[in-house]
Scaffold this motif. Structure first.
Motif, PDB file in Angstrom:
ATOM      1  N   SER A   1       0.839  -1.197   0.000  1.00 26.10           N
ATOM      2  CA  SER A   1       0.000   0.000   0.000  1.00 26.10           C
ATOM      3  C   SER A   1       0.872   1.245   0.000  1.00 26.10           C
ATOM      4  N   GLN A   2       0.331   2.294  -0.607  1.00 29.78           N
ATOM      5  CA  GLN A   2       1.063   3.555  -0.696  1.00 29.78           C
ATOM      6  C   GLN A   2       0.119   4.702  -0.346  1.00 29.78           C
TER       7      GLN A   2
ATOM      8  N   ARG B   1       4.753   7.556   1.327  1.00 35.93           N
ATOM      9  CA  ARG B   1       4.910   6.411   2.209  1.00 35.93           C
ATOM     10  C   ARG B   1       4.593   5.111   1.493  1.00 35.93           C
ATOM     11  N   CYS B   2       5.320   4.061   1.869  1.00 37.14           N
ATOM     12  CA  CYS B   2       5.088   2.727   1.314  1.00 37.14           C
ATOM     13  C   CYS B   2       5.039   1.696   2.437  1.00 37.14           C
TER      14      CYS B   2
ATOM     15  N   THR C   1       9.794   5.576   3.527  1.00 36.25           N
ATOM     16  CA  THR C   1       9.347   6.908   3.147  1.00 36.25           C
ATOM     17  C   THR C   1      10.319   7.481   2.122  1.00 36.25           C
TER      18      THR C   1
ATOM     19  N   THR D   1       1.766   6.582  -5.967  1.00 34.93           N
ATOM     20  CA  THR D   1       1.355   7.925  -5.553  1.00 34.93           C
ATOM     21  C   THR D   1       1.590   8.848  -6.736  1.00 34.93           C
TER      22      THR D   1
ATOM     23  N   TRP E   1      11.799   1.523  -4.806  1.00 37.01           N
ATOM     24  CA  TRP E   1      11.056   2.701  -5.264  1.00 37.01           C
ATOM     25  C   TRP E   1      11.351   2.909  -6.752  1.00 37.01           C
TER      26      TRP E   1
ATOM     27  N   CYS F   1       6.053   1.899  -5.447  1.00 36.27           N
ATOM     28  CA  CYS F   1       6.825   1.125  -4.487  1.00 36.27           C
ATOM     29  C   CYS F   1       6.556  -0.349  -4.766  1.00 36.27           C
TER      30      CYS F   1
ATOM     31  N   GLY G   1       2.802  -1.597  -5.423  1.00 38.60           N
ATOM     32  CA  GLY G   1       1.665  -0.863  -4.883  1.00 38.60           C
ATOM     33  C   GLY G   1       0.979  -0.075  -5.987  1.00 38.60           C
TER      34      GLY G   1
END
Lengths: 112, 113
Positions: free
Chosen positions: B5-6, B22-23, B76, B108, B34, B92, B105
């Motif tokens: 999740s991100q 955030r990951c 992060t 973002t 990343w 991520c 994920g």
């Protein structure tokens, strides 16, 4: 530098027919190759992989072929279904190097 | 089980501001990656963590980018003095160990105005 290339930005096929997505790479150190599928607003989803010691890997409707001498791999989807419509990314990595290099992707559209 | 999740899913900021992305990796996955994806391109590697340490940060474009993973789980990505060229989707991924299959994920989407 683009070490992994997907030269076809888009591909359209009829439902039930074969989809062939192509990928070329330049780095001879790559020894592990993967295909990812991506739907809009989602992250890439792992589809199938192949190690350089093989030339073919099959998983259901999906088959990946690797031609090391030509530095070329392809993904075959048979039969294609409308739900296969997505962007497909080819990726490669080398031993002792954990980062994957991705191609720019091919958008597959399967028409009913 | 829960995937990667991100947060946030979308971030709009002004040029020059600082952002944190955030990951949360899959539980038990030791490797975390990343990537940055610009429009019409494939994901571009930024940094790889094995446990708490950055094993490979060769993809970070410049010193405005920094990432941490203090407890070997959540990571992060920090971007200082954001520029319009930083606008992209930041992805991520995590894997059980290095070179295993990576699970991504949803990303973002960062927009720098």
């Amino acid at each position: 530098d683009q070490q992994v290339k997907q030269n076809s930005p888009s591909l359209s096929v009829q439902e039930g027919r074969i989809s062939i997505l192509n990928c070329d790479y330049t780095n001879s150190m790559f020894d592990y190759f993967l295909w990812y599928k991506k739907y809009p607003a989602e992250g890439p989803t792992f589809l199938i992989s192949i190690s350089s010691i093989k030339d073919k890997n099959e998983d259901g409707r999906f088959t990946v072929f690797l031609n090391k001498s030509a530095k070329h791999l392809s993904l075959h989807i048979v039969p294609s279904q409308p739900g296969d419509s997505a962007v497909y990314f080819c990726a490669a990595s080398a031993t002792n190097n954990n980062d994957m290099r991705f191609g720019a992707g091919t958008r597959l559209t399967v028409k009913p | 089980g829960a995937g990667v999740s991100q947060t946030p899913s979308n971030k709009v900021t002004e040029k020059g501001k600082y952002v944190e992305l955030r990951c949360d990796p899959i539980s038990g996955h030791t490797a975390l990656y990343w990537y940055r994806q610009s429009l019409g391109q494939g994901p571009e590697f930024l940094i790889y963590f094995q446990g708490t340490g950055a094993a490979d940060d060769s993809g970070l474009p410049n010193d405005r980018f920094f990432a941490v993973r203090p407890e070997g789980s959540v990571s992060t990505l920090k971007i200082q003095r954001t520029e319009r060229g930083d606008s992209a989707v930041y992805l991520c991924a995590s894997s059980l160990w290095g070179r295993d299959t990576q699970y991504f994920g949803p990303g973002t989407r960062l927009t720098v105005l």
